[in-house]
Scaffold this motif. Structure first.
Motif, PDB file in Angstrom:
ATOM      1  N   LEU A 153      -7.976  -0.444   5.872  1.00 17.95           N
ATOM      2  CA  LEU A 153      -7.469  -0.039   4.796  1.00 17.95           C
ATOM      3  C   LEU A 153      -7.428  -1.030   3.639  1.00 17.95           C
ATOM      4  CD1 LEU A 153      -4.372   1.774   5.832  1.00 17.95           C
ATOM      5  CD2 LEU A 153      -6.160   3.156   4.869  1.00 17.95           C
ATOM      6  N   ARG A 154      -7.885  -0.742   2.354  1.00 13.86           N
ATOM      7  CA  ARG A 154      -7.729  -1.509   1.445  1.00 13.86           C
ATOM      8  C   ARG A 154      -6.354  -1.631   0.590  1.00 13.86           C
ATOM      9  NH1 ARG A 154     -11.998  -3.576  -1.994  1.00 13.86           N
ATOM     10  NH2 ARG A 154     -13.547  -1.822  -1.460  1.00 13.86           N
ATOM     11  N   PRO A 155      -5.629  -2.761   0.538  1.00 13.74           N
ATOM     12  CA  PRO A 155      -4.268  -2.727  -0.070  1.00 13.74           C
ATOM     13  C   PRO A 155      -4.449  -2.383  -1.594  1.00 13.74           C
ATOM     14  CG  PRO A 155      -4.907  -4.972   0.604  1.00 13.74           C
ATOM     15  CD  PRO A 155      -5.967  -3.986   0.884  1.00 13.74           C
ATOM     16  N   ASP A 156      -3.098  -1.929  -1.923  1.00  9.19           N
ATOM     17  CA  ASP A 156      -3.077  -1.625  -3.464  1.00  9.19           C
ATOM     18  C   ASP A 156      -2.832  -2.954  -4.261  1.00  9.19           C
ATOM     19  OD1 ASP A 156      -3.401   0.997  -2.966  1.00  9.19           O
ATOM     20  OD2 ASP A 156      -1.328   1.324  -2.942  1.00  9.19           O
ATOM     21  N   ARG A 157      -1.976  -4.017  -3.648  1.00  9.34           N
ATOM     22  CA  ARG A 157      -1.715  -5.145  -4.336  1.00  9.34           C
ATOM     23  C   ARG A 157      -1.609  -6.201  -3.078  1.00  9.34           C
ATOM     24  NH1 ARG A 157       3.819  -6.211  -4.105  1.00  9.34           N
ATOM     25  NH2 ARG A 157       5.134  -4.317  -3.167  1.00  9.34           N
ATOM     26  N   GLY A 158      -1.449  -7.334  -3.479  1.00 15.60           N
ATOM     27  CA  GLY A 158      -1.681  -8.786  -2.551  1.00 15.60           C
ATOM     28  C   GLY A 158      -3.122  -9.123  -2.030  1.00 15.60           C
ATOM     29  N   GLU A 159      -3.079  -9.923  -1.129  1.00 18.23           N
ATOM     30  CA  GLU A 159      -4.174 -10.600  -0.867  1.00 18.23           C
ATOM     31  C   GLU A 159      -4.309 -10.706   0.777  1.00 18.23           C
ATOM     32  OE1 GLU A 159      -5.230 -13.787  -3.317  1.00 18.23           O
ATOM     33  OE2 GLU A 159      -4.692 -15.327  -1.383  1.00 18.23           O
ATOM     34  N   ILE A 160      -5.691 -10.848   1.461  1.00 14.23           N
ATOM     35  CA  ILE A 160      -5.657 -10.891   2.865  1.00 14.23           C
ATOM     36  C   ILE A 160      -6.823 -12.037   2.766  1.00 14.23           C
ATOM     37  CG2 ILE A 160      -6.344  -9.989   4.909  1.00 14.23           C
ATOM     38  CD1 ILE A 160      -4.889  -7.731   4.107  1.00 14.23           C
ATOM     39  N   ILE A 184       0.947  -1.032  -0.008  1.00 14.55           N
ATOM     40  CA  ILE A 184       0.061  -0.059   0.061  1.00 14.55           C
ATOM     41  C   ILE A 184       0.803   1.095   0.010  1.00 14.55           C
ATOM     42  CG2 ILE A 184      -0.243  -0.140   2.345  1.00 14.55           C
ATOM     43  CD1 ILE A 184      -3.188   1.072   2.034  1.00 14.55           C
ATOM     44  N   ARG A 185       0.516   2.185  -0.705  1.00 16.40           N
ATOM     45  CA  ARG A 185       1.330   3.301  -0.696  1.00 16.40           C
ATOM     46  C   ARG A 185       0.345   4.722  -0.534  1.00 16.40           C
ATOM     47  NH1 ARG A 185       4.728   5.041  -6.006  1.00 16.40           N
ATOM     48  NH2 ARG A 185       6.126   5.097  -4.367  1.00 16.40           N
ATOM     49  N   PHE A 186       0.920   5.583   0.109  1.00 14.38           N
ATOM     50  CA  PHE A 186       0.384   6.793   0.638  1.00 14.38           C
ATOM     51  C   PHE A 186       1.077   7.899  -0.070  1.00 14.38           C
ATOM     52  CE2 PHE A 186      -0.151   4.400   4.313  1.00 14.38           C
ATOM     53  CZ  PHE A 186      -1.545   4.457   4.340  1.00 14.38           C
ATOM     54  N   GLY A 187       0.520   8.569  -1.578  1.00  9.56           N
ATOM     55  CA  GLY A 187       1.417   9.398  -2.181  1.00  9.56           C
ATOM     56  C   GLY A 187       2.765   8.654  -2.441  1.00  9.56           C
ATOM     57  N   ALA A 188       3.672   9.623  -1.991  1.00 12.45           N
ATOM     58  CA  ALA A 188       5.161   9.025  -2.643  1.00 12.45           C
ATOM     59  C   ALA A 188       5.673   7.938  -1.496  1.00 12.45           C
ATOM     60  CB  ALA A 188       6.148  10.234  -2.702  1.00 12.45           C
ATOM     61  N   THR A 189       4.837   7.783  -0.341  1.00 11.08           N
ATOM     62  CA  THR A 189       5.465   6.705   0.717  1.00 11.08           C
ATOM     63  C   THR A 189       4.868   5.243   0.433  1.00 11.08           C
ATOM     64  OG1 THR A 189       5.299   8.379   2.257  1.00 11.08           O
ATOM     65  CG2 THR A 189       5.423   6.357   3.227  1.00 11.08           C
ATOM     66  N   ASP A 190       5.918   4.513   0.195  1.00  8.68           N
ATOM     67  CA  ASP A 190       5.496   2.804   0.104  1.00  8.68           C
ATOM     68  C   ASP A 190       5.447   2.274   1.534  1.00  8.68           C
ATOM     69  OD1 ASP A 190       5.376   1.892  -2.275  1.00  8.68           O
ATOM     70  OD2 ASP A 190       7.298   2.056  -2.798  1.00  8.68           O
ATOM     71  N   ALA A 191       4.254   2.466   2.217  1.00  9.00           N
ATOM     72  CA  ALA A 191       4.108   2.081   3.586  1.00  9.00           C
ATOM     73  C   ALA A 191       4.165   0.407   3.721  1.00  9.00           C
ATOM     74  CB  ALA A 191       2.705   2.402   4.016  1.00  9.00           C
ATOM     75  N   LEU A 192       3.689  -0.057   2.858  1.00  9.43           N
ATOM     76  CA  LEU A 192       3.851  -1.681   2.964  1.00  9.43           C
ATOM     77  C   LEU A 192       4.299  -1.973   1.443  1.00  9.43           C
ATOM     78  CD1 LEU A 192       0.719  -2.821   4.934  1.00  9.43           C
ATOM     79  CD2 LEU A 192       2.976  -2.773   5.824  1.00  9.43           C
ATOM     80  N   ARG A 193       5.623  -2.853   1.641  1.00  7.67           N
ATOM     81  CA  ARG A 193       6.224  -3.292  -0.022  1.00  7.67           C
ATOM     82  C   ARG A 193       6.194  -4.726   0.244  1.00  7.67           C
ATOM     83  NH1 ARG A 193      11.489  -1.251  -0.793  1.00  7.67           N
ATOM     84  NH2 ARG A 193      11.799  -2.010   1.407  1.00  7.67           N
TER      85      ARG A 193
END
Ligand SMILES: Nc1ncnc2c1ncn2[C@@H]1O[C@H](COP(=O)(O)OP(=O)(O)OP(=O)(O)O)[C@@H](O)[C@H]1O
Ligand SMILES: [Mg+2]
Length: 218
Positions: A52-59, A10-19
């Motif tokens: 929060l909904r992730p941009d990629r991956g799965e839960i 998940i990313r917030f603007g320019a921050t990759d919070a989870l990679r």
């Protein structure tokens, strides 16, 4: 039920919070999450909990994929399956401790008599029964936090998420909260995912996961 995150980003603007974070929380397991400030600990909790909904991956919770549920379905999943304890008084300030603890059961439309009985039993167990009719602002931080633990557990969720649950307390009050959270969660089979920066707190967990730069360190 196992809660599983795979390759979550998940990313917030320019921050990759989870990679590409991976984590698995077994049924009834108690997992501590540690890592530097800004490493993505709170974000991971919010993504796991469907806030929060992730941009990629799965839960996945059990055999059900939950990250791509519609908003309404994710809210009801949160209500039935998850509980939350945050660092600072996230109780409803206008309600008494008792009403706060009863709230999840009322929202779940549990019978009134059962709601009252279950909340009362937990308030007693957590030794805040005598303050049950006061509001959160009229009790100590430790007493309020024990009521928050009761509220997080009262509907017997599959997973309780705790973000620095003792961060605002001194060590004696913090220990009472941790004993209650971990002891009662084990008794009823709720898993716990707990963010902490204290090794002393992590010692309560079955296992510690370290986050660094948005990834779970090997
Ligand atoms: N809503 C948001 N908007 C923009 N950036 C955010 C948002 N939430 C988190 N971030 C950023 O994502 C990164 C991870 O934040 P997060 O809150 O998950 O860290 P943390 O590990 O919980 O830190 P701390 O120990 O300080 O609580 C940080 O760089 C943070 O600034
Ligand atoms: Mg945080």
């Amino acid at each position: 039920m196992t809660l599983l995150a795979r390759e979550v980003g998940i990313r917030f603007g320019a921050t990759d919070a989870l990679r590409g974070a991976d984590i698995e929380i077994g049924e009834g397991e108690l997992v501590a999450v540690m890592g530097p400030s800004g490493s993505g600990k709170s974000t991971l909790l919010h993504v796991l909990a469907g806030i929060l909904r992730p941009d990629r991956g799965e839960i996945r919770l059990g055999d059900r994929r939950i990250d791509n549920l519609a908003d309404g379905a994710r809210s009801s999943l949160r209500l039935t399956s998850f509980g939350f304890v945050l660092q600072f008084g996230d109780l409803v300030p206008e309600l008494s401790l008792r009403e706060n603890v009863e709230l999840p059961l009322r929202l779940l439309k549990v019978r009134r008599s059962e709601t009252r009985a279950r909340a009362a039993a937990l308030l007693r167990e957590l030794e805040v029964e005598e303050f049950a009719d006061r509001r959160p602002g009229e009790v100590s931080g430790g007493q309020a936090q024990r009521a928050a633990v009761a509220r997080a557990l009262v509907h017997r969720p599959a997973v309780v998420f705790a973000d620095e649950p003792t961060g605002a307390l001194d060590s004696v009050a913090g220990e009472l909260v941790l004993d209650a959270l971990t002891g009662l969660a084990r008794q009823q089979g709720s898993a716990v995912v707990m963010v902490t920066h204290e090794a002393r707190v992590a010692a309560y967990a079955d296992r510690t996961v370290f986050l660094r730069d948005g990834q779970v360190a090997a």
